[in-house]
Write a protein that holds these residues in place. Sequence first.
Motif, PDB file in Angstrom:
ATOM      1  N   PHE A 234      49.712  22.138 111.405  1.00  0.00           N
ATOM      2  CA  PHE A 234      49.156  20.926 110.818  1.00  0.00           C
ATOM      3  C   PHE A 234      48.199  21.225 109.668  1.00  0.00           C
ATOM      4  O   PHE A 234      48.265  20.599 108.612  1.00  0.00           O
ATOM      5  N   TYR A 235      47.272  22.183 109.808  1.00  0.00           N
ATOM      6  CA  TYR A 235      46.289  22.481 108.772  1.00  0.00           C
ATOM      7  C   TYR A 235      46.920  22.997 107.480  1.00  0.00           C
ATOM      8  O   TYR A 235      46.531  22.555 106.399  1.00  0.00           O
ATOM      9  N   PRO A 236      47.861  23.926 107.528  1.00  0.00           N
ATOM     10  CA  PRO A 236      48.482  24.351 106.259  1.00  0.00           C
ATOM     11  C   PRO A 236      49.209  23.201 105.548  1.00  0.00           C
ATOM     12  O   PRO A 236      49.204  23.141 104.320  1.00  0.00           O
ATOM     13  N   ILE A 237      49.805  22.298 106.299  1.00  0.00           N
ATOM     14  CA  ILE A 237      50.504  21.170 105.680  1.00  0.00           C
ATOM     15  C   ILE A 237      49.503  20.254 104.982  1.00  0.00           C
ATOM     16  O   ILE A 237      49.731  19.817 103.856  1.00  0.00           O
ATOM     17  N   ILE A 238      48.379  19.990 105.636  1.00  0.00           N
ATOM     18  CA  ILE A 238      47.347  19.149 105.028  1.00  0.00           C
ATOM     19  C   ILE A 238      46.791  19.823 103.780  1.00  0.00           C
ATOM     20  O   ILE A 238      46.629  19.185 102.736  1.00  0.00           O
ATOM     21  N   CYS A 239      46.504  21.122 103.867  1.00  0.00           N
ATOM     22  CA  CYS A 239      45.980  21.850 102.703  1.00  0.00           C
ATOM     23  C   CYS A 239      46.990  21.824 101.558  1.00  0.00           C
ATOM     24  O   CYS A 239      46.620  21.620 100.399  1.00  0.00           O
ATOM     25  N   PHE A 240      48.254  22.005 101.858  1.00  0.00           N
ATOM     26  CA  PHE A 240      49.294  21.974 100.839  1.00  0.00           C
ATOM     27  C   PHE A 240      49.350  20.602 100.171  1.00  0.00           C
ATOM     28  O   PHE A 240      49.429  20.492  98.945  1.00  0.00           O
ATOM     29  N   CYS A 241      49.281  19.539 100.958  1.00  0.00           N
ATOM     30  CA  CYS A 241      49.316  18.176 100.406  1.00  0.00           C
ATOM     31  C   CYS A 241      48.104  17.905  99.517  1.00  0.00           C
ATOM     32  O   CYS A 241      48.229  17.275  98.459  1.00  0.00           O
ATOM     33  N   ILE A 242      46.945  18.381  99.913  1.00  0.00           N
ATOM     34  CA  ILE A 242      45.736  18.179  99.106  1.00  0.00           C
ATOM     35  C   ILE A 242      45.849  18.927  97.779  1.00  0.00           C
ATOM     36  O   ILE A 242      45.507  18.391  96.730  1.00  0.00           O
ATOM     37  N   VAL A 243      46.348  20.161  97.829  1.00  0.00           N
ATOM     38  CA  VAL A 243      46.513  20.941  96.601  1.00  0.00           C
ATOM     39  C   VAL A 243      47.503  20.255  95.665  1.00  0.00           C
ATOM     40  O   VAL A 243      47.260  20.132  94.461  1.00  0.00           O
ATOM     41  N   ILE A 244      48.603  19.763  96.183  1.00  0.00           N
ATOM     42  CA  ILE A 244      49.596  19.067  95.367  1.00  0.00           C
ATOM     43  C   ILE A 244      49.005  17.788  94.798  1.00  0.00           C
ATOM     44  O   ILE A 244      49.174  17.473  93.616  1.00  0.00           O
ATOM     45  N   LEU A 245      48.275  17.045  95.613  1.00  0.00           N
ATOM     46  CA  LEU A 245      47.687  15.790  95.168  1.00  0.00           C
ATOM     47  C   LEU A 245      46.705  16.003  94.017  1.00  0.00           C
ATOM     48  O   LEU A 245      46.790  15.358  92.985  1.00  0.00           O
ATOM     49  N   PHE A 246      45.774  16.929  94.188  1.00  0.00           N
ATOM     50  CA  PHE A 246      44.783  17.165  93.145  1.00  0.00           C
ATOM     51  C   PHE A 246      45.349  17.948  91.971  1.00  0.00           C
ATOM     52  O   PHE A 246      44.904  17.796  90.851  1.00  0.00           O
ATOM     53  N   GLY A 247      46.320  18.786  92.216  1.00  0.00           N
ATOM     54  CA  GLY A 247      46.941  19.561  91.144  1.00  0.00           C
ATOM     55  C   GLY A 247      47.765  18.699  90.209  1.00  0.00           C
ATOM     56  O   GLY A 247      47.931  19.009  89.030  1.00  0.00           O
ATOM     57  N   SER A 248      48.294  17.598  90.711  1.00  0.00           N
ATOM     58  CA  SER A 248      49.121  16.744  89.869  1.00  0.00           C
ATOM     59  C   SER A 248      48.298  15.758  89.052  1.00  0.00           C
ATOM     60  O   SER A 248      48.822  15.106  88.161  1.00  0.00           O
ATOM     61  N   CYS A 249      47.022  15.646  89.342  1.00  0.00           N
ATOM     62  CA  CYS A 249      46.161  14.735  88.581  1.00  0.00           C
ATOM     63  C   CYS A 249      45.703  15.433  87.308  1.00  0.00           C
ATOM     64  O   CYS A 249      45.280  16.574  87.334  1.00  0.00           O
ATOM     65  N   THR A 250      45.801  14.735  86.205  1.00  0.00           N
ATOM     66  CA  THR A 250      45.290  15.290  84.959  1.00  0.00           C
ATOM     67  C   THR A 250      43.916  14.699  84.690  1.00  0.00           C
ATOM     68  O   THR A 250      43.641  13.552  85.023  1.00  0.00           O
ATOM     69  N   VAL A 251      43.111  15.509  84.090  1.00  0.00           N
ATOM     70  CA  VAL A 251      41.767  15.056  83.752  1.00  0.00           C
ATOM     71  C   VAL A 251      41.875  14.244  82.459  1.00  0.00           C
ATOM     72  O   VAL A 251      42.397  14.727  81.462  1.00  0.00           O
ATOM     73  N   PRO A 252      41.431  12.997  82.468  1.00  0.00           N
ATOM     74  CA  PRO A 252      41.527  12.202  81.241  1.00  0.00           C
ATOM     75  C   PRO A 252      40.622  12.775  80.154  1.00  0.00           C
ATOM     76  O   PRO A 252      39.558  13.300  80.430  1.00  0.00           O
ATOM     77  N   THR A 253      41.091  12.688  78.934  1.00  0.00           N
ATOM     78  CA  THR A 253      40.314  13.173  77.806  1.00  0.00           C
ATOM     79  C   THR A 253      39.170  12.206  77.522  1.00  0.00           C
ATOM     80  O   THR A 253      39.382  11.010  77.411  1.00  0.00           O
ATOM     81  N   VAL A 254      37.994  12.752  77.423  1.00  0.00           N
ATOM     82  CA  VAL A 254      36.841  11.942  77.074  1.00  0.00           C
ATOM     83  C   VAL A 254      36.632  12.081  75.572  1.00  0.00           C
ATOM     84  O   VAL A 254      36.339  13.165  75.073  1.00  0.00           O
ATOM     85  N   LEU A 255      36.838  10.984  74.883  1.00  0.00           N
ATOM     86  CA  LEU A 255      36.669  10.994  73.436  1.00  0.00           C
ATOM     87  C   LEU A 255      35.191  10.930  73.094  1.00  0.00           C
ATOM     88  O   LEU A 255      34.409  10.271  73.775  1.00  0.00           O
ATOM     89  N   GLN A 256      34.823  11.615  72.040  1.00  0.00           N
ATOM     90  CA  GLN A 256      33.429  11.605  71.609  1.00  0.00           C
ATOM     91  C   GLN A 256      33.044  10.208  71.122  1.00  0.00           C
ATOM     92  O   GLN A 256      33.873   9.462  70.605  1.00  0.00           O
ATOM     93  N   ILE A 257      31.790   9.869  71.269  1.00  0.00           N
ATOM     94  CA  ILE A 257      31.279   8.556  70.869  1.00  0.00           C
ATOM     95  C   ILE A 257      31.356   8.445  69.341  1.00  0.00           C
ATOM     96  O   ILE A 257      30.958   9.376  68.633  1.00  0.00           O
ATOM     97  N   PRO A 258      31.869   7.322  68.824  1.00  0.00           N
ATOM     98  CA  PRO A 258      31.916   7.147  67.366  1.00  0.00           C
ATOM     99  C   PRO A 258      30.517   7.229  66.749  1.00  0.00           C
ATOM    100  O   PRO A 258      29.542   6.758  67.325  1.00  0.00           O
ATOM    101  N   GLN A 259      30.452   7.842  65.574  1.00  0.00           N
ATOM    102  CA  GLN A 259      29.187   7.998  64.853  1.00  0.00           C
ATOM    103  C   GLN A 259      29.198   7.080  63.636  1.00  0.00           C
ATOM    104  O   GLN A 259      30.111   7.146  62.820  1.00  0.00           O
ATOM    105  N   ILE A 260      28.202   6.229  63.518  1.00  0.00           N
ATOM    106  CA  ILE A 260      28.083   5.322  62.381  1.00  0.00           C
ATOM    107  C   ILE A 260      26.732   5.561  61.718  1.00  0.00           C
ATOM    108  O   ILE A 260      25.696   5.499  62.379  1.00  0.00           O
ATOM    109  N   ILE A 261      26.774   5.842  60.431  1.00  0.00           N
ATOM    110  CA  ILE A 261      25.542   6.047  59.661  1.00  0.00           C
ATOM    111  C   ILE A 261      25.490   4.957  58.603  1.00  0.00           C
ATOM    112  O   ILE A 261      26.360   4.889  57.733  1.00  0.00           O
ATOM    113  N   LYS A 262      24.485   4.081  58.702  1.00  0.00           N
ATOM    114  CA  LYS A 262      24.312   2.999  57.725  1.00  0.00           C
ATOM    115  C   LYS A 262      23.082   3.290  56.879  1.00  0.00           C
ATOM    116  O   LYS A 262      21.974   3.332  57.388  1.00  0.00           O
TER     117      LYS A 262
END
Length: 160
Positions: free
Chosen positions: A5-33
Amino acid sequence: MKRIFYPIICFCIVILFGSCTVPTVLQIPQIIKNEPVDNYKYVYVTPTKELTSSYGEIINSLGYTVSKSVNPQDVISGILINKGYIILPELDSAIAEETLVVTYGESGRRYVSSGYTIEVTIQFISAKTHKLVCSCTAEGQGSTEADDIREAITRALRDF
């Protein structure tokens, strides 16, 4: 039972988190007036070239490509029209005091885990004094370079 049971749970967790991509955080727009843009009513957007980019995929032995185009001048003009500015087809010295000249340039590329982002800078220059009134910089990321540029321009001018 626990040994299986434990190896199956560990395998599922690794697959679950491994398939998630980290979203790109875009830098805050810079405005100079450097001065208020409310004093200006007209805008001349310098001409730019159209960029065409594409991407493709193969699914079940069938391939396809998607092609997208963007002309930065058109995107900038559309956003500024929506904000109430009058777009001029050419510069007019009679109304130079109320006119901004808008220039566009790609100012960087940043590599991230999911590819790269494109940074653009848009300058607003007084047609009369030729001094920098405002500068906006932002980055964008999409499925093609055309998407990157469109998003970066939109983000740069959102709070202009």
